[in-house]
Motif scaffolding. Structure first.
Motif, PDB file in Angstrom:
ATOM      1  N   PRO A  95     -11.746  -1.342   0.292  1.00  0.00           N
ATOM      2  CA  PRO A  95     -10.277  -1.283   0.335  1.00  0.00           C
ATOM      3  C   PRO A  95      -9.660  -2.640   0.005  1.00  0.00           C
ATOM      4  O   PRO A  95     -10.168  -3.680   0.412  1.00  0.00           O
ATOM      5  CB  PRO A  95      -9.956  -0.904   1.784  1.00  0.00           C
ATOM      6  N   ILE A  96      -8.577  -2.605  -0.747  1.00  0.00           N
ATOM      7  CA  ILE A  96      -7.828  -3.833  -1.035  1.00  0.00           C
ATOM      8  C   ILE A  96      -6.859  -4.033   0.127  1.00  0.00           C
ATOM      9  O   ILE A  96      -5.920  -3.253   0.295  1.00  0.00           O
ATOM     10  CB  ILE A  96      -7.076  -3.736  -2.376  1.00  0.00           C
ATOM     11  N   GLY A  97      -7.107  -5.036   0.932  1.00  0.00           N
ATOM     12  CA  GLY A  97      -6.330  -5.245   2.151  1.00  0.00           C
ATOM     13  C   GLY A  97      -5.058  -6.054   1.967  1.00  0.00           C
ATOM     14  O   GLY A  97      -4.176  -6.024   2.830  1.00  0.00           O
ATOM     15  N   ARG A  98      -4.954  -6.760   0.863  1.00  0.00           N
ATOM     16  CA  ARG A  98      -3.773  -7.616   0.654  1.00  0.00           C
ATOM     17  C   ARG A  98      -2.636  -6.785   0.068  1.00  0.00           C
ATOM     18  O   ARG A  98      -2.690  -6.359  -1.081  1.00  0.00           O
ATOM     19  CB  ARG A  98      -4.131  -8.777  -0.265  1.00  0.00           C
ATOM     20  N   LYS A  99      -1.607  -6.558   0.872  1.00  0.00           N
ATOM     21  CA  LYS A  99      -0.475  -5.732   0.443  1.00  0.00           C
ATOM     22  C   LYS A  99       0.207  -6.292  -0.797  1.00  0.00           C
ATOM     23  O   LYS A  99       0.655  -5.537  -1.656  1.00  0.00           O
ATOM     24  CB  LYS A  99       0.537  -5.576   1.579  1.00  0.00           C
ATOM     25  N   ARG A 100       0.298  -7.616  -0.897  1.00  0.00           N
ATOM     26  CA  ARG A 100       0.950  -8.225  -2.065  1.00  0.00           C
ATOM     27  C   ARG A 100       0.160  -7.939  -3.337  1.00  0.00           C
ATOM     28  O   ARG A 100       0.738  -7.753  -4.403  1.00  0.00           O
ATOM     29  CB  ARG A 100       1.128  -9.724  -1.852  1.00  0.00           C
ATOM     30  N   MET A 101      -1.157  -7.885  -3.231  1.00  0.00           N
ATOM     31  CA  MET A 101      -2.000  -7.587  -4.392  1.00  0.00           C
ATOM     32  C   MET A 101      -1.789  -6.133  -4.820  1.00  0.00           C
ATOM     33  O   MET A 101      -1.622  -5.842  -5.999  1.00  0.00           O
ATOM     34  CB  MET A 101      -3.477  -7.833  -4.046  1.00  0.00           C
ATOM     35  N   VAL A 102      -1.780  -5.221  -3.845  1.00  0.00           N
ATOM     36  CA  VAL A 102      -1.546  -3.814  -4.155  1.00  0.00           C
ATOM     37  C   VAL A 102      -0.163  -3.646  -4.771  1.00  0.00           C
ATOM     38  O   VAL A 102       0.005  -2.920  -5.759  1.00  0.00           O
ATOM     39  CB  VAL A 102      -1.704  -2.936  -2.883  1.00  0.00           C
ATOM     40  N   ARG A 103       0.832  -4.315  -4.219  1.00  0.00           N
ATOM     41  CA  ARG A 103       2.196  -4.233  -4.764  1.00  0.00           C
ATOM     42  C   ARG A 103       2.212  -4.708  -6.214  1.00  0.00           C
ATOM     43  O   ARG A 103       2.821  -4.082  -7.085  1.00  0.00           O
ATOM     44  CB  ARG A 103       3.166  -5.054  -3.903  1.00  0.00           C
ATOM     45  N   LEU A 104       1.542  -5.813  -6.491  1.00  0.00           N
ATOM     46  CA  LEU A 104       1.485  -6.339  -7.861  1.00  0.00           C
ATOM     47  C   LEU A 104       0.844  -5.324  -8.805  1.00  0.00           C
ATOM     48  O   LEU A 104       1.399  -5.010  -9.855  1.00  0.00           O
ATOM     49  CB  LEU A 104       0.712  -7.657  -7.903  1.00  0.00           C
ATOM     50  N   VAL A 108       4.233   1.238  -1.185  1.00  0.00           N
ATOM     51  CA  VAL A 108       4.198  -0.069  -1.862  1.00  0.00           C
ATOM     52  C   VAL A 108       5.597  -0.682  -1.979  1.00  0.00           C
ATOM     53  O   VAL A 108       5.783  -1.683  -2.659  1.00  0.00           O
ATOM     54  CB  VAL A 108       3.523   0.016  -3.260  1.00  0.00           C
ATOM     55  N   GLY A 109       6.577  -0.064  -1.309  1.00  0.00           N
ATOM     56  CA  GLY A 109       7.911  -0.644  -1.266  1.00  0.00           C
ATOM     57  C   GLY A 109       8.893  -0.167  -2.314  1.00  0.00           C
ATOM     58  O   GLY A 109      10.032  -0.612  -2.333  1.00  0.00           O
ATOM     59  N   ASP A 110       8.476   0.729  -3.206  1.00  0.00           N
ATOM     60  CA  ASP A 110       9.416   1.285  -4.175  1.00  0.00           C
ATOM     61  C   ASP A 110      10.419   2.168  -3.443  1.00  0.00           C
ATOM     62  O   ASP A 110      10.074   2.818  -2.450  1.00  0.00           O
ATOM     63  CB  ASP A 110       8.700   2.149  -5.216  1.00  0.00           C
ATOM     64  N   GLU A 111      11.637   2.218  -3.952  1.00  0.00           N
ATOM     65  CA  GLU A 111      12.657   3.116  -3.435  1.00  0.00           C
ATOM     66  C   GLU A 111      13.120   4.002  -4.575  1.00  0.00           C
ATOM     67  O   GLU A 111      13.268   3.534  -5.707  1.00  0.00           O
ATOM     68  CB  GLU A 111      13.840   2.340  -2.869  1.00  0.00           C
ATOM     69  N   VAL A 112      13.328   5.279  -4.270  1.00  0.00           N
ATOM     70  CA  VAL A 112      13.780   6.225  -5.292  1.00  0.00           C
ATOM     71  C   VAL A 112      14.683   7.246  -4.626  1.00  0.00           C
ATOM     72  O   VAL A 112      14.438   7.656  -3.492  1.00  0.00           O
ATOM     73  CB  VAL A 112      12.577   6.899  -6.002  1.00  0.00           C
ATOM     74  N   ILE A 113      15.744   7.605  -5.325  1.00  0.00           N
ATOM     75  CA  ILE A 113      16.650   8.643  -4.844  1.00  0.00           C
ATOM     76  C   ILE A 113      16.373   9.902  -5.648  1.00  0.00           C
ATOM     77  O   ILE A 113      16.397   9.883  -6.880  1.00  0.00           O
ATOM     78  CB  ILE A 113      18.122   8.208  -4.993  1.00  0.00           C
ATOM     79  N   ALA A 114      16.092  10.990  -4.937  1.00  0.00           N
ATOM     80  CA  ALA A 114      15.812  12.260  -5.614  1.00  0.00           C
ATOM     81  C   ALA A 114      17.050  12.719  -6.369  1.00  0.00           C
ATOM     82  O   ALA A 114      18.152  12.739  -5.831  1.00  0.00           O
ATOM     83  CB  ALA A 114      15.383  13.315  -4.599  1.00  0.00           C
ATOM     84  N   ASP A 115      16.850  13.044  -7.646  1.00  0.00           N
ATOM     85  CA  ASP A 115      17.919  13.576  -8.491  1.00  0.00           C
ATOM     86  C   ASP A 115      17.254  14.273  -9.673  1.00  0.00           C
ATOM     87  O   ASP A 115      16.032  14.466  -9.659  1.00  0.00           O
ATOM     88  CB  ASP A 115      18.901  12.480  -8.937  1.00  0.00           C
TER      89      ASP A 115
END
Length: 190
Positions: free
Chosen positions: A49-58, A111-118
């Motif tokens: 598992p990749i434990g570094r959240k910043r790496m996964v986000r990148l 991973v921190g993305d935000e999306v509004i359903a439309d």
């Protein structure tokens, strides 16, 4: 006095998220790498598992799913295939925003993305052929989906309305002027 945040401001914030232009990059395919995104949203590299959240986000910002159905990490100079067991992301939160007569469902991913359903970011529900369980998704960007976490799906079901579609009772939720079906109800549920 607390400032009232308007739906229009939230929409601008979500639409203003910036990502590298992976859809415009066409580098040569360099092969596959031993990287997977598991069903639960955990990223693995060479079985760990990749434990570094910043790496996964990148990594998540340079994901692209092509018309061939495969998912790649894409930079201006290379395109590397990775394995995705189910969805690219997990929608871990939903916020229902109401203003006037309008409602918007804002999802946040693991991973921190935000999306509004439309209509450009639809909610869709498939049914697992073996278990009969619903598998709800929301389109995040490009061809990248987020599996809607079970607890988040229950929140949607709680606020859903029952409507008749093709003679069957369905649960639906509105977001930005579009109705999304969460699935048909069994005769005993209606």
């Amino acid at each position: 006095m607390k400032k009232q945040i308007k739906l229009e401001d939230i929409i601008k914030q979500v639409e203003g998220q910036r990502y590298p232009p992976v859809d415009k990059w066409n580098p040569d395919f360099c092969g596959d790498i031993d990287m997977q995104i598991k069903r639960d949203g955990t990223w693995f590299y060479m079985g760990t598992p990749i434990g570094r959240k910043r790496m996964v986000r990148l990594f998540s910002t340079v994901l692209r799913k092509d018309e061939d159905g495969k998912t790649y990490l894409v930079t201006p100079v290379e395109k590397i295939g990775i394995e995705v067991e189910d969805a690219h992301f997990i929608a871990t939160e939903v916020e229902t925003i109401r203003e006037g007569g309008e409602q918007a469902l804002k999802f946040t991913t693991n991973v921190g993305d935000e999306v509004i359903a439309d209509n450009k970011h639809p909610i869709r529900v498939t049914v697992d052929a073996e278990t009969g369980e619903p598998r709800p998704y929301v389109l995040v960007r490009g061809r990248l989906d987020a599996l809607i976490a079970r607890s988040v799906f229950y929140e949607l079901v709680e606020q859903a309305e029952t409507r008749k579609e093709n003679g069957k009772a369905c649960l639906v939720v509105p977001s930005r002027g579009t109705l999304f079906s969460l699935g048909e109800l069994d005769d005993g549920d209606a």
